[in-house]
Enzyme design. Structure first.
Site, PDB file in Angstrom:
ATOM      1  N   ASP A   1     -10.343  -5.846   2.394  1.00 54.02           N
ATOM      2  CA  ASP A   1      -9.057  -6.457   2.027  1.00 54.02           C
ATOM      3  C   ASP A   1      -9.091  -7.972   2.222  1.00 54.02           C
ATOM      4  O   ASP A   1      -8.211  -8.683   1.742  1.00 54.02           O
ATOM      5  CB  ASP A   1      -7.933  -5.911   2.913  1.00 54.02           C
ATOM      6  CG  ASP A   1      -7.475  -4.540   2.454  1.00 54.02           C
ATOM      7  OD1 ASP A   1      -7.623  -4.252   1.252  1.00 54.02           O
ATOM      8  OD2 ASP A   1      -6.990  -3.767   3.295  1.00 54.02           O
TER       9      ASP A   1
ATOM     10  N   THR B   1     -20.429  18.034   1.885  1.00 55.63           N
ATOM     11  CA  THR B   1     -19.873  19.191   1.168  1.00 55.63           C
ATOM     12  C   THR B   1     -18.462  18.922   0.680  1.00 55.63           C
ATOM     13  O   THR B   1     -18.029  19.459  -0.327  1.00 55.63           O
ATOM     14  CB  THR B   1     -19.839  20.431   2.083  1.00 55.63           C
ATOM     15  OG1 THR B   1     -19.000  20.131   3.202  1.00 55.63           O
ATOM     16  CG2 THR B   1     -21.237  20.787   2.567  1.00 55.63           C
TER      17      THR B   1
ATOM     18  N   THR C   1     -17.247  17.790   5.984  1.00 54.54           N
ATOM     19  CA  THR C   1     -18.294  16.764   6.018  1.00 54.54           C
ATOM     20  C   THR C   1     -18.258  15.988   4.711  1.00 54.54           C
ATOM     21  O   THR C   1     -17.776  16.481   3.690  1.00 54.54           O
ATOM     22  CB  THR C   1     -19.707  17.370   6.160  1.00 54.54           C
ATOM     23  OG1 THR C   1     -20.011  18.083   4.958  1.00 54.54           O
ATOM     24  CG2 THR C   1     -19.814  18.291   7.343  1.00 54.54           C
ATOM     25  N   ALA C   2     -18.782  14.802   4.812  1.00 54.30           N
ATOM     26  CA  ALA C   2     -18.778  13.950   3.621  1.00 54.30           C
ATOM     27  C   ALA C   2     -19.668  14.517   2.529  1.00 54.30           C
ATOM     28  O   ALA C   2     -19.476  14.237   1.348  1.00 54.30           O
ATOM     29  CB  ALA C   2     -19.235  12.549   3.992  1.00 54.30           C
TER      30      ALA C   2
ATOM     31  N   ASP D   1       0.855  -1.183   0.000  1.00 49.05           N
ATOM     32  CA  ASP D   1       0.000   0.000   0.000  1.00 49.05           C
ATOM     33  C   ASP D   1       0.885   1.224   0.000  1.00 49.05           C
ATOM     34  O   ASP D   1       1.882   1.276   0.709  1.00 49.05           O
ATOM     35  CB  ASP D   1      -0.880   0.002   1.248  1.00 49.05           C
ATOM     36  CG  ASP D   1      -2.087  -0.897   1.043  1.00 49.05           C
ATOM     37  OD1 ASP D   1      -2.601  -0.912  -0.083  1.00 49.05           O
ATOM     38  OD2 ASP D   1      -2.488  -1.583   1.994  1.00 49.05           O
TER      39      ASP D   1
ATOM     40  N   ASP E   1      -5.782  -4.203   6.049  1.00 51.06           N
ATOM     41  CA  ASP E   1      -6.446  -4.105   7.337  1.00 51.06           C
ATOM     42  C   ASP E   1      -7.973  -4.110   7.249  1.00 51.06           C
ATOM     43  O   ASP E   1      -8.648  -4.572   8.129  1.00 51.06           O
ATOM     44  CB  ASP E   1      -5.967  -2.863   8.104  1.00 51.06           C
ATOM     45  CG  ASP E   1      -6.049  -1.602   7.257  1.00 51.06           C
ATOM     46  OD1 ASP E   1      -6.594  -1.672   6.138  1.00 51.06           O
ATOM     47  OD2 ASP E   1      -5.572  -0.552   7.715  1.00 51.06           O
TER      48      ASP E   1
END
EC number: 7.2.2.6
Lengths: 567, 675
Positions: free
Chosen positions: B515, B373, B370-371, B301, B511
């Site tokens: 995965d 905006t 925020t997810a 990764d 993790d």
């Protein structure tokens, strides 16, 4: 040792090396089942065979199928030869009216020829009719050699293929090798030998009047045709008792060289084919290099010992090398070279009396065979025996690069190790076990001509030669007894079977595996390091086992000779 | 487990129990698992029984010495194994103590009842409050808590465990230090992480690995071959008109069979696992460790492995007449309340470049990220400063998309992406100011590491969610061999399958729950301990430190284990040559005096030669124990040079060392008059 002697050895190797790739290319076409120029003439014959016997050459077999068909074929042809030999008296082409061969003798000879051993307890010209020679014996010279090469093909496919369940078709391999390789070469080869003075006739004997006026019966027969395949197929079974020392089998120094070349040429070519089959010809050259090094060591020791001669005779005022038991037309170098070539290559031919070699000169052929005849070896058998050692060498040392051992892209795991060890352990078991039995029981002790360590060498040599499917005789041993015929017959059979079946199982197991591409982290199996390692492993694993027996045989013999005691 | 410091091998607290255990291991049922040592013990027993029988012309003192050394050979072998197990035993004991005291507050039908942890079954819910030990492995289904996992990882800094997401797994024996969580148990008693660890460090359930099995077969094969070689000698001697005493034959047999590697084989395996454990990586099987040595491809990764986890601001790129200082000031203000590493790096960069020192304006309103905006910022007085991804900023400020500034911004952000960075756009009161160049910082020294891996024939593939432009730039900078950009978990799985189809072995670490399929598919899947339970179940190794870089070291440890095994096997086999030269002349010289020339070491007498070979054969085992336990020195290099080096040390060394060793022992024996 002389310059001429070394030049002979150098020329011998030089010619062989030049022939290696052409022979390898030819073998590669047969290995892949490709068309060759010979298909024009012989293709219909091949197809005719398949049609007659209902074989589909494209239908591939698993290792089990391959092994079972091979075993059935060997069993049937062995029984056939047994019958021919037993019934000799009633069959045609038997001018002198020779009697049938006894049960133990026929048993021994049938196995001997079917296993490519060609151990001969009998005297060819005195015991075998022309029909027996041609139909009973020469046929095996072709077929046992073709079987050996087919088996090598099967193992190569195991290494080369990826996730495959099959390793080829036994019948197709057998037919192609016989038809496109052995037969054509032998036809030409036999004609050359005839030109060199080797007889080829169906007349079994002529009577000559000698200079003194005595009548002498001279045995003749189809010698040249048998001689050709005897060498090319590393069989070694002579037409005459004298084998290649007999002037009708081996008339001159150039036929002698030709014979030696023909013993090694397919073996050399097979190493090249191995490299080609696994996609890297350097792999093949590496194997060949290791073989040549071992070969040269053997030649040097044997030639050196023979050229040095016998110190006891030196003291008696007879200087020079050891000429006892040698043909004057070959001399020391050609005789020593011949003995090393034939024992390295599982060809039981002899052109001198090995029994009369100096102890160290005799040790080399013995040791060559005890290594499993992997120094070039019998056609096919040599390379597959060698690859068994390669598997063990990779396994022992391969871990040292920090990876699960792999050889030419195939992981070597428990199954392969188990089978390779089995194949390699059978050799000492039968050689040493058989020798142990023979050196204790009265029937065995009756065999050797000489006493002391030399007599021991004679027994040891007989078992080594049988198990190794070599067939050369040390002579001196009276082997035509039921005890030796029976025991050696079983030894020859076990020696062949217990190498072939595990080897084919390895081929099957490898073929089914994935291929691991080589990387900078892969164990290098080309180059000097690997060659040295291979030699080390072959000497330690293959050779050390026999050190006690060699110490009590030729080594003790040699050391006694130095101290002035001969046996 | 916290014991990351390498302890000396031969301290009294390890030696004394090991010596005791080495006698207990003489139990035939245990001994038979090691066929070579079993044969040695049988021969030792036989000779012990034959001690009183005379008639072979050998002195009693000689025979007694021989018998003692044969028993010592066996004991040295069991001692090596016991010593290797010893370290794990102590750790197992303390883990067991932790396990014994676990109790649980089980939630059933809305009520809690107190039960022993051993009664919990998978699927049940338990409540864990502040100060409680978590009773079983499980997944947080409700709440968030900080947990001290020192009992497992040795790291005392607490970690956050929360419901949902990739940090939901908890381990039995760790302690909640604040808040309360509800945990769904995922492991039945005896199946948990703690149980596995105990079994692992103790070596109790140790199964032979595939490679060990193959090696054992080879050793058994060699033993059989040498049994044949020695077993036929009496017949040969009989032919020569003599007899060889059983004692001498036994000595020859024991020196020839590969006792050295057989004695050390299991110790090497245990020590290899132990090295991994001390490295805070738990392998679920020895097979996984071996596979690590074989790995051809490493999937790494990007974040955390190749680059340091956090991006750093490295440049301000202004657009539309805005000065860089203006942009820097705006970015600084927008980031003052941003505690993420990226935010702090913007503040630091603005201070370094323009010497800007601004406190948070009084009465300022912080706009959190925020997810929805995808923009954060600050509002004070009448000013609004926003920062976020370019597209998000443009969306948050309708009408800016068509301006010349927007075009310029897009050009700049493309450039940044191509250079391996992430652009962060900044807008003030609806006006585009420019972008901050957030740079992925490649870890120091990582390029050299990848170079080493390449030398070892291992290919590295960088996995990243970045777009291909950014990924290519970072890949080039880090020196990986290949990269996979905008990766989805399915891509990872597909890549692994593709490599495996080409015969390669693949290692990866991961993790998250998504995965898990790839971890399970990979030949070596290292799950991060901080990850989800699903990931930890799927991988065949768990890294307790959750450090993805360790994958590289794990490969090294796997290789070292295999190398140690190979080196000692080669050494053991090569030893045989010298032993032959010691015993063969001693054995046969009575039959043929000429054979004394084979006594190349000029050993004092036949008896002293035999005794020396047996003593060398025995002493070489303890002499090699440190090497077996520590592993052979491992340096990353290609297979060719590695083989040359190891073949020289262990092959040639194995050939030569016994000649010297046996000669020296013989000198001592003769000087002391022992034979």
């Amino acid at each position: 040792m002389t310059i001429q002697g070394w030049l002979l050895i150098a020329a011998f190797l030089g010619i062989l090396l030049a022939l290696t790739k052409p022979m390898g290319l030819w073998l590669h076409a047969l290995y892949e089942g490709r068309r060759t120029p010979l298909h024009l003439a012989l293709g219909p014959v091949e197809r005719g065979f398949y049609r007659l016997s209902g074989i589909d050459p494209d239908r591939e077999q698993s290792w089990r199928g391959y092994a079972i068909h091979m075993l059935i074929f060997s069993a049937v042809t062995t029984l056939f030869t047994y019958a021919v030999l037993r019934l000799q008296a009633f069959l045609p082409l038997n001018t002198p009216g020779l009697a049938g061969i006894g049960p133990d003798g026929a048993f021994n000879t049938a196995i001997s020829f079917a296993t490519n051993t060609n151990w001969q307890w009998y005297s060819g010209e005195a015991a075998m009719s022309n029909l027996s020679q041609m139909l009973g014996l020469a046929i095996h010279n072709f077929l046992s050699a073709a079987v050996g090469i087919s088996l090598a093909f099967a193992l190569f496919r195991g290494f080369a293929r990826r996730e495959s369940g099959t390793i080829g078709n036994f019948w197709a391999d057998l037919t192609r090798v016989t038809l496109y390789l052995l037969l054509p070469i032998c036809v030409v080869y036999a004609l050359v030998l005839i030109a060199g003075g080797v007889p080829q006739t169906l007349t079994q004997q002529v009577t000559a009047t000698t200079l003194e006026g005595a009548q002498q019966t001279i045995a003749l027969g189809p010698v040249a045709s048998q001689e050709a395949i005897k060498m090319l197929g590393t069989n070694g079974g002579g037409f005459y008792n004298g084998n290649s020392a007999h002037p009708f089998e081996n008339p001159s120094d150039w036929t002698n060289l030709l014979q030696m070349l023909s013993i090694f040429t397919i073996g050399f070519g097979l190493t090249w084919l191995f490299g080609k089959a696994v996609g890297n010809t350097r792999q093949g050259w590496a194997i060949l290099s290791a073989m040549i090094v071992l070969f040269l060591v053997g030649v040097t020791v044997a030639y050196g010992a023979e050229a040095t001669g016998n110190p006891v005779l030196h003291q008696l005022g007879v200087p020079g090398g050891n000429m006892e038991g040698k043909e004057v037309r070959f001399g020391i170098a050609a005789s020593a070279l011949f003995s090393v070539v034939t024992t390295a290559a599982s060809c039981g031919a002899v052109n001198a009396m090995l029994d009369s070699f100096t102890p160290l000169g005799g040790l080399v052929p013995l040791f060559n065979m005890q290594l499993g005849e992997v120094v070039v070896g019998g056609v096919g058998a040599g390379i597959y025996g060698f690859l068994l050692f390669a598997i063990l060498a990779v396994f022992v040392a391969g871990l040292m690069v920090g990876r699960t051992p792999e050889y030419v892209g195939k992981k070597i795991e428990a199954r392969e190790v188990k089978l390779a060890v089995l194949a390699i352990a059978v050799l000492p078991l039968i050689i040493l076990g058989g020798t142990a039995v023979a050196s204790v029981v009265p029937a065995g002790l009756a065999g050797p001509l000489n006493n002391g360590p030399h007599g021991f060498s004679e027994i040891l040599y007989a078992f080594t030669s049988s198990v190794g499917n070599n067939g050369s005789a040390f002579a001196g041993l009276t082997a035509g007894t039921p005890f030796y015929n029976g025991l050696l017959g079983v030894a020859m059979w076990l020696g062949r079977l217990f190498v072939i079946v595990p080897m084919l199982a390895i081929a099957g197991s490898l073929a089914a595996k994935k291929h691991t591409p080589a990387s900078a982290g892969s164990f290098p199996t080309t180059g000097g390091l690997w060659i040295g390692l291979l030699i080390g492993i072959i000497l330690i694993l293959g050779g050390l086992t026999f050190l006690p027996s060699l110490a009590l045989g030729p080594i003790a013999d040699h050391l006694s000779m130095i101290r002035g005691q001969l046996f | 487990m916290a014991d990351t410091q390498a302890k000396s091998l031969f301290t009294a607290d390890l030696m004394v129990p090991a010596i005791k255990a080495s006698f207990l291991k003489l139990d035939p049922r245990q001994l038979v698992r090691n066929p070579v040592m079993f044969v040695t013990a049988c021969v030792a027993l036989l000779l012990t029984l034959l001690l009183n029988s005379g008639g072979d012309g050998l002195s009693g003192g000689f025979k007694i010495q021989l018998v003692i050394w044969l028993w010592l050979t066996v004991l040295f072998g069991t001692f090596a194994e016991a010593l290797a197990e010893g370290r794990g035993k102590a750790q197992a004991a303390s883990l067991r103590a932790t396990k014994a005291e676990l109790t649980a507050k089980r939630l059933k039908n809305g009520r809690t009842d107190q039960v022993a942890a051993s009664q919990l079954r998978a699927g049940e819910l338990v409540l864990v409050g502040t100060g409680d030990l978590i009773p079983a492995d499980g997944e947080v289904v409700e709440g968030v808590a900080s947990v001290n996992e020192a009992a497992i990882t040795g790291e005392s800094a607490p970690v956050i465990r929360e419901a949902g997401g990739d940090r939901s797994a908890v381990t039995a024996g760790t302690r909640v230090i604040s808040d309360q969580i509800t945990v769904r148990v995922t492991a039945d008693p005896g199946q948990g992480f703690l149980d596995r660890m105990i079994a692992l460090v103790e070596g109790a359930e140790r199964q032979k690995t595939p490679n060990e099995v193959a090696l054992t077969i080879l050793l058994v094969g060699l033993t059989i071959i040498f049994l044949i070689a020695v077993g036929t000698v009496p017949a040969f001697a009989h032919y020569a008109g003599g007899a060889i005493p059983v004692v001498v034959l036994s000595a020859l047999l024991i020196t020839l069979i590969p006792t050295t590697i057989a004695a050390l084989l299991s110790a090497i395996g245990i020590a290899g696992m132990d090295r991994l454990v001390r490295f805070n990586v738990l392998a679920k099987s020895g097979r996984a460790v071996e596979a690590a040595g074989d790995v051809d491809v490493l999937l790494l990764d990007k974040t955390g492995t190749i680059t340091i986890g956090d991006r750093q601001a490295s440049e301000f790129r202004a657009v539309g007449g805005t000065t860089e200082a203006e942009l820097a000031e705006a970015a600084l203000l927008a980031s003052l309340a941003d505690e993420t590493p990226e935010g702090r790096s913007i503040v630091a960069l603005a201070r370094d470049l323009f010497d800007l020192q601004r406190p948070l304006p009084t009465g300022a309103e912080v706009i959190p990220f925020t997810a929805q905006t995808r923009v954060s910022g600050i509002r004070f007085d009448t000013t609004l400063i926003q920062k976020g991804a370019v597209d998000s900023i443009l969306r948050a400020n309708p009408g800016t998309g068509e301006t010349a500034a927007a075009t310029e911004l897009r050009r700049i952000t493309d450039e940044i992406a191509r250079a391996g960075g992430t652009p962060l756009a900044v807008a003030k009161d609806g006006r585009l100011l420019g972008a901050t160049f957030l740079k992925d910082v490649v870890k120091a020294g990582i390029r050299e590491r990848f170079g080493e891996l390449r030398q070892m024939g291992i290919r590295t593939v960088m996995i990243t969610g970045d777009n291909p432009l950014t990924a290519a730039a970072i890949a080039a900078e880090a020196g990986v061999d290949d990269f996979l950009a905008q990766t989805t978990p399915e891509d990872k799985l597909a890549l692994i399958r593709q490599e495996q189809a080409g015969g390669k072995l693949v290692a990866m670490c991961g993790d998250g729950t998504n995965d898990a399929p790839a971890l399970a598919q990979a030949d070596v899947g290292v799950a991060m301990n901080t990850g989800t339970q699903a990931a930890r179940e799927a991988g065949n190794m768990v890294d307790l430190d959750s450090d993805p870089t360790k994958l590289i070291e794990v490969v090294g440890l796997g290789k070292q284990l295999l190398m140690t095994r190979g080196a000692l096997t080669t050494f053991s086999v090569a030893n045989d040559v010298a032993k032959y030269f010691a015993i063969i002349p001693a054995m046969f010289v009575v039959l043929y005096p000429g054979l004394s020339v084979l006594n190349v070491m000029a050993l004092g007498s036949p008896n002293s030669a035999i005794l020396s070979a047996i003593i060398f054969n025995a002493l070489i085992i303890p002499a090699l124990v440190p090497l077996a336990l520590k592993g052979v020195a491992y340096r990353p290099m290609g297979a060719g040079p590695l083989l040359r080096r190891n073949l020289l040390i262990y092959g040639l060394g194995g050939l030569v060392a016994p000649f010297i060793g046996i000669k020296l022992i013989d000198l001592v024996i003769n000087a002391a008059g022992l034979a």
